[in-house]
Each structure stands twice: as C-alpha cells, then as structure tokens.
Design a protein around this motif. Structure first.
Motif, PDB file in Angstrom:
ATOM      1  N   MET A 191       0.915  -0.920  -0.038  1.00 13.50           N
ATOM      2  CA  MET A 191       0.286  -0.597   0.399  1.00 13.50           C
ATOM      3  C   MET A 191       1.073   1.184   0.242  1.00 13.50           C
ATOM      4  N   ILE A 192       0.149   1.829  -1.070  1.00 15.40           N
ATOM      5  CA  ILE A 192       1.131   3.833  -0.842  1.00 15.40           C
ATOM      6  C   ILE A 192      -0.133   4.717  -0.392  1.00 15.40           C
ATOM      7  N   MET A 193      -0.047   5.344   0.573  1.00 12.55           N
ATOM      8  CA  MET A 193      -0.775   6.337   0.067  1.00 12.55           C
ATOM      9  C   MET A 193       0.014   7.936   0.888  1.00 12.55           C
ATOM     10  N   ASN A 194      -0.846   8.495   0.186  1.00 12.52           N
ATOM     11  CA  ASN A 194      -0.854  10.028   0.497  1.00 12.52           C
ATOM     12  C   ASN A 194      -2.147  10.712   1.368  1.00 12.52           C
ATOM     13  N   MET A 195      -1.557  11.683   2.129  1.00  9.75           N
ATOM     14  CA  MET A 195      -2.282  12.005   3.360  1.00  9.75           C
ATOM     15  C   MET A 195      -1.744  13.629   4.035  1.00  9.75           C
ATOM     16  N   GLU A 196      -3.806  14.121   3.739  1.00 15.24           N
ATOM     17  CA  GLU A 196      -2.898  15.090   4.850  1.00 15.24           C
ATOM     18  C   GLU A 196      -3.826  15.345   5.773  1.00 15.24           C
ATOM     19  N   ILE A 197      -3.563  15.548   7.611  1.00 14.47           N
ATOM     20  CA  ILE A 197      -3.938  15.847   9.089  1.00 14.47           C
ATOM     21  C   ILE A 197      -4.036  17.408   9.060  1.00 14.47           C
ATOM     22  N   THR A 198      -4.881  18.041   9.400  1.00 17.79           N
ATOM     23  CA  THR A 198      -4.690  19.419  10.534  1.00 17.79           C
ATOM     24  C   THR A 198      -4.974  18.913  11.704  1.00 17.79           C
ATOM     25  N   ALA A 199      -4.370  19.092  12.264  1.00 16.13           N
ATOM     26  CA  ALA A 199      -3.745  18.233  13.265  1.00 16.13           C
ATOM     27  C   ALA A 199      -3.286  20.927  14.471  1.00 16.13           C
ATOM     28  N   GLU A 200      -4.101  20.897  15.870  1.00 16.71           N
ATOM     29  CA  GLU A 200      -3.405  22.218  16.221  1.00 16.71           C
ATOM     30  C   GLU A 200      -3.711  23.174  15.308  1.00 16.71           C
TER      31      GLU A 200
END
Length: 288
Positions: free
Chosen positions: A241-250
């Motif tokens: 698996m290859i996954m690209n993602m973004e998370i907005t935290a604080e």
C-alpha cells in the motif's frame, strides 16, 4: 497526528475486498512468446474478481491464525514550520483469531537518529503488555486492550465490507500468474475520503469515533494497493500500500506519505498466544 496514523494502519486490512465481473488477465501476456502464451492459457483461471473475493472472504472467515511481516516507511512534513520526519519500521506479528490475540516485535528507526528502537508487545484477553526502550514491561489499562482486540476482531472478518466497496469496482485491475491472483487499485483521495472516514468511525473505539473534528481534518490525497491472493488457498500472500494524505492538527497541516509492504504466511499454524508468566509478574501498570 498519532491517532490519525493509527486509523490508517488498522484500516488497510479492510480494503482487501471489492467486486468485479472481469476475469484476471495473465501477467505480461502481451510480451510473452507463443510457447509462454500457451502455457499461461493452461494455467489461467476463468474465475471473476467477484468469485475470487467471495472465496477469499469465505476462507478468511474460517481462518484461525497467521503471521505477517511488514516493512513500513512514513514521511511526514509540516509546511508551517518546515519540519520533516522520516520513520522506517519492520514489524513481525503472529495473530490468532479465537481467542483474538497477537504478539508483535517491531524495530523502528528515524532518519538522523543513531539508534533504532525495538518494541515487543502482547495483546491478549489478559491485557496489553509492551516492552520498550526503558527495558521494563508495561501493562496498559484493560479498557485499551479490550478496544484494540475488538477492532482487530472486526478487521480479521471483513466479509461485511464487500457491499460497501462495490462502488469502487471500476478502479481495480485484475491479473493473474501461475500461482496467484493480483489485484491493483489506484484512486484519488477525493473519491475515497468519505469511505475512509466512515470506515474509521465504525472501527474506532466510541470515544475516538465521536471526535468528528479529527476525521473531518483528514484528507486522503491518493491511495494505491497491490493485493496478491493465493490460487490454492485463497488467502492473501502479499499486501502493498502507498497512501498520501494530509492531517490538520492543532492548526497545523501535516503531509504524510506511507508506504507499506506486507507478506503473510503460516496460515492456521500459529500456536496459542499467551503472555509469559515472567511478563505478568514483572509488568508495571501504567495509564495513557
């Protein structure tokens, strides 16, 4: 951010299912010579993807145990502060399904660090035990181990997810060689975002699933899967698996690329997993 990464690590198992009416194409069919083509024709199966996955699901429902070796790399960066973090992990795990339990050894290294970290852990009905850098076995609250085992139990019997994944049928390619069926999926994050969030909400412990803000701040930019299923047993042998993602935290946006290669073996051959008495006697209880 750590909680969001945990969602993805658990979630990958569920994406082993989908449905399709096409039969598998032999690998490298166009490049093969006449003799190779004839041989592949004899070896090729006329089963459809839907039939293969049905058999794989049925086989998984009867599964008692297995082992998996996983190589995983994570690249994380924060655009606001220009911070980068690269983590490589090697994970060896034995799993039993009745009762649900697993034993895991993990070696983790971080780019720029001189030392690697070894982590050993047991997850059983007796609790969650972990041995890390401080050279002391730790026992975590029973509520945590119960929730983790419940999540793992749901993920090892993924037959109910088949209907949910039918909407992605056109995204899969379906190939085969002499021993295996090969499934590949490449999809953009926009198409998968809602599904990822819905699945995470269903598999997470209630207190984390209730954190709608965390799920809303997760954006899947792209995902690629390669799933190899053994023709004889219909058990998965490889999951990449290859996954690209973004998370907005604080208030910060964190970009992450996760590359995972898993090899499965030892089906129905793992002995019962029990926490050694020495660990039970010496573990120090801790709170999260």
């Amino acid at each position: 951010m750590k909680k969001s990464l945990a969602i993805l690590t658990g979630f990958f198992m569920i994406l082993m299912l989908t449905a399709c009416n096409e039969t598998a194409k032999p690998v490298n069919e166009s490049a093969a010579g006449t003799e190779k083509k004839e041989a592949k024709t004899e070896e090729s199966s006329e089963m459809t993807l839907e039939e293969v996955l049905k058999k794989s699901t049925e086989a998984s429902e009867e599964l008692k145990s297995f082992s998996v070796k996983m190589d995983m790399s994570q690249e994380m960066s924060s655009g606001a502060e220009g911070e980068n973090m690269n983590i490589d992990s090697v994970i060896d795990m034995d799993v039993t399904t009745d009762p649900m339990a697993f034993y895991q050894k993990m070696t983790m290294s971080m780019a720029g660090a001189e030392e690697s970290y070894d982590i050993e852990s047991y997850f059983t009905e007796e609790g969650m035990f972990l041995y890390a850098a401080d050279q002391q076995w730790m026992k975590f609250p029973k509520e945590m181990s119960d929730e983790l085992l419940q999540m793992s139990s749901q993920q090892t019997n993924p037959g109910e997810e088949l209907k949910k994944l039918q909407e992605f049928v056109d995204d899969f390619t379906f190939e085969q060689d002499a021993k295996s069926y090969i499934l590949k999926l490449k999809a953009d994050g926009e198409k998968f975002n809602d599904f990822v969030k819905e699945t995470a909400a269903e598999t997470l412990p209630p207190e984390l699933a209730a954190n709608g803000e965390m799920l809303d701040n997760m954006n899947i930019k792209g995902v690629e899967y390669e799933i190899v299923i053994d023709k004889e047993t219909f058990y998965p042998s490889v999951l990449n698996m290859i996954m690209n993602m973004e998370i907005t935290a604080e208030g910060q946006k964190i970009s992450m690329k996760q590359n995972m290669n898993g090899q499965y073996s030892n089906y129905n051959k793992v002995e019962a997993i029990a926490v050694p008495q020495e660990v039970l006697d010496t573990a120090v209880e801790t709170e999260m």
